[in-house]
Scaffold this motif. Structure first.
Motif, mmCIF file in Angstrom:
data_model
loop_
_atom_site.group_PDB
_atom_site.id
_atom_site.type_symbol
_atom_site.label_atom_id
_atom_site.label_comp_id
_atom_site.label_asym_id
_atom_site.label_seq_id
_atom_site.Cartn_x
_atom_site.Cartn_y
_atom_site.Cartn_z
ATOM 1 N N MET A 59 64.762 63.604 89.038
ATOM 2 C CA MET A 59 64.107 64.214 90.143
ATOM 3 C C MET A 59 63.649 65.496 89.961
ATOM 4 N N VAL A 60 63.446 66.475 88.760
ATOM 5 C CA VAL A 60 63.017 67.102 87.638
ATOM 6 C C VAL A 60 61.500 67.070 87.315
ATOM 7 N N PHE A 61 61.556 65.628 87.243
ATOM 8 C CA PHE A 61 60.232 65.331 86.203
ATOM 9 C C PHE A 61 58.987 64.665 87.374
ATOM 10 N N LEU A 62 59.756 64.010 88.865
ATOM 11 C CA LEU A 62 59.158 63.726 89.727
ATOM 12 C C LEU A 62 58.306 64.396 90.355
ATOM 13 N N VAL A 63 59.176 65.832 90.926
ATOM 14 C CA VAL A 63 58.307 67.288 91.410
ATOM 15 C C VAL A 63 56.853 67.553 90.621
ATOM 16 N N VAL A 64 57.933 67.581 89.024
ATOM 17 C CA VAL A 64 56.999 68.152 87.895
ATOM 18 C C VAL A 64 54.981 67.314 88.306
ATOM 19 N N HIS A 65 55.292 65.893 88.335
ATOM 20 C CA HIS A 65 54.343 64.795 88.214
ATOM 21 C C HIS A 65 53.805 65.146 89.743
ATOM 22 N N PHE A 66 54.251 65.220 90.874
ATOM 23 C CA PHE A 66 53.622 65.568 92.214
ATOM 24 C C PHE A 66 52.840 66.685 91.620
ATOM 25 N N SER A 67 53.352 68.076 91.251
ATOM 26 C CA SER A 67 52.859 69.303 90.910
ATOM 27 C C SER A 67 52.230 69.517 90.207
ATOM 28 N N TYR A 68 51.990 69.050 89.261
ATOM 29 C CA TYR A 68 50.336 68.676 88.292
ATOM 30 C C TYR A 68 49.393 68.550 88.850
ATOM 31 N N PHE A 69 49.730 67.419 89.801
ATOM 32 C CA PHE A 69 48.548 66.110 90.273
ATOM 33 C C PHE A 69 47.903 67.181 91.425
#
Length: 429
Positions: A283-293
């Motif tokens: 879940m953290v990585f999912l948030v990280v990917h969208f946030s980086y984008f």
């Protein structure tokens, strides 16, 4: 015993603080400004600032292997000496013309990077036996916050100094001060006792590497780490070059962005740990990917903001620092949970080296793209005038979004365990 433990922990904290700024100079814009003032091209700066990651990629595993077998301090102390030699060459580079300076800079970065590889390779194995398990999490949390506060304080001071004087000699004087701290680190590091490491066996490196497929989920996770760093590894330097060469930020403003990066990281380490504990790493990585984008894409929308760009980029840099730190907590939590007890330092170093390798390749590719003028220096998007640096940042934004599909490589064994942080002196290189 308690007094000894307190003194020991203080020595560890001081040792990390003494060495942290030279490592962070590769990301916070200080060396970027210094090299630009010497006369280096943007493409050369991108490649040179990626060189430490490339050297860590090749040397971290061999150094970890020998640290496990012959002693962490026997590898670590020569490593600190090499970092001092490396930074001394960077200082000398400022006394020569650009062509000669490049030779000093390349040799200095190589020596510094070899030294950091040697020092960090046994850092985890050296500290873990010394800190009681009951307080290990709180101590490493305190250690992390301590060096971050020290780094932020130093960054504010450097911003103030560079606001008053941006002469080349000022940069050399600052580098000399932090080189003296590296000399102090030798004495602090030598006072840290070394407990015999019983977690290794007699396997050779190639045997350890060959056994990795037997570790459930570890190789797919390493592949994910590599891809994530490939997508995001070059953004700090690329954004720094955008700020300096296109937006014409002053030297002190660029170092201020480094301060915002550290502040974001402090918040990110805390929030990342809380999120991992509550929701798990996927879940953290999912948030990280969208946030980086989102945050990287917002860079190219700077032309529509109604307030000064320094404030806008301070916000973006803070956010990206928070994302990067949260990602780091999730990465290391999963990595430590997956790694077996035997040859733990070497196996963790393999995963770390792939992260550094991804960051190095990202930087080198970006540098070559700039050098060969593959991207247009100026282009427009919806009426916004953008540069080749924006193209690279946009590419990172798109890549990190596409690599969401790689989340399937993560076993996500961290569900009920507490988030962890591998206690290397720095996770920024």
């Amino acid at each position: 015993m308690n007094i000894f433990k307190n003194k020991l922990m203080m020595t560890i904290v001081l040792s990390v603080c003494a060495s942290i700024m030279p490592q962070l100079f590769f990301k916070n814009g200080f060396l970027l400004s210094y090299f630009s003032k010497i006369g280096l091209k943007s493409s050369d700066v991108l490649i040179l600032l990626s060189l430490p990651s490339a050297i860590l990629f090749f040397l971290s595993v061999p150094f970890a292997y020998y640290a496990d077998r012959y002693g962490e301090k026997k590898i670590g102390i020569p490593g600190i000496i090499l970092t001092i030699a490396g930074f001394s060459l960077l200082i000398l580079a400022g006394f020569f013309d650009t062509q000669a300076a490049i030779k000093f800079i390349v040799c200095g970065i190589i020596l510094f990077s070899i030294g950091i590889s040697a020092l960090l390779s046994g850092w985890f194995a050296l500290l873990t036996p010394l800190i009681p398990e009951a307080i290990r999490g709180s101590f490493f949390g305190t250690l992390r916050v301590s060096w971050q506060i020290f780094a932020i304080g130093c960054s504010f001071i450097l911003t103030f100094i560079l606001k008053k004087n941006t002469a080349l000699g000022t940069y050399q004087l600052i580098l000399s001060c932090f080189t003296c701290l590296l000399i102090l680190q030798i004495f602090l590091y030598s006072k840290i006792p070394e407990v015999e490491n019983l977690s290794s066996d007699n396997k050779r490196i190639r045997e350890i590497v060959a056994s990795l497929p037997q570790v459930t989920g570890y190789m797919p996770f390493c592949a994910y780490c590599f891809l994530l760093m490939l997508a995001t590894g070059a953004w700090p330097v690329t954004m720094g070059l955008l700020e300096k060469n296109v937006l014409n930020f002053s030297d002190d403003a660029i170092v201020h962005m480094g301060t915002m990066l550290f502040l974001g990281s402090m918040v990110g380490f805390y929030t990342g740990g809380k999120l991992v504990d509550k929701f798990g790493t996927k879940m953290v990585f999912l948030v990280v990917h969208f946030s980086y984008f989102l945050f990287l894409f917002l860079v190219i929308l700077r032309g529509v903001v109604p307030f000064p760009l320094v404030y806008y980029f301070s916000f973006l840099t803070f956010g990206l620092g928070l994302i990067q730190a949260s990602s780091s907590i999730a990465l290391t939590s999963e990595m430590v949970a997956l790694a077996p007890e035997k040859n733990k330092s070497v196996i963790i170093s393999i995963c770390m080296s792939l992260q550094w390798g991804g960051a190095a390749i990202s930087g080198v590719i970006s540098g070559k793209v700039i050098e060969y003028a593959i991207l247009s220096n100026t282009w427009t998007f919806k009426g916004l005038v953008l540069s080749n640096y924006d193209s690279l940042i946009l590419a990172s934004s798109v890549m990190v979004f596409i690599f969401i599909v790689a989340l399937g490589l993560i076993p996500s064994v961290v569900k009920t365990k507490k988030a962890q942080w591998v206690p290397h002196a720095s996770k920024t290189l």
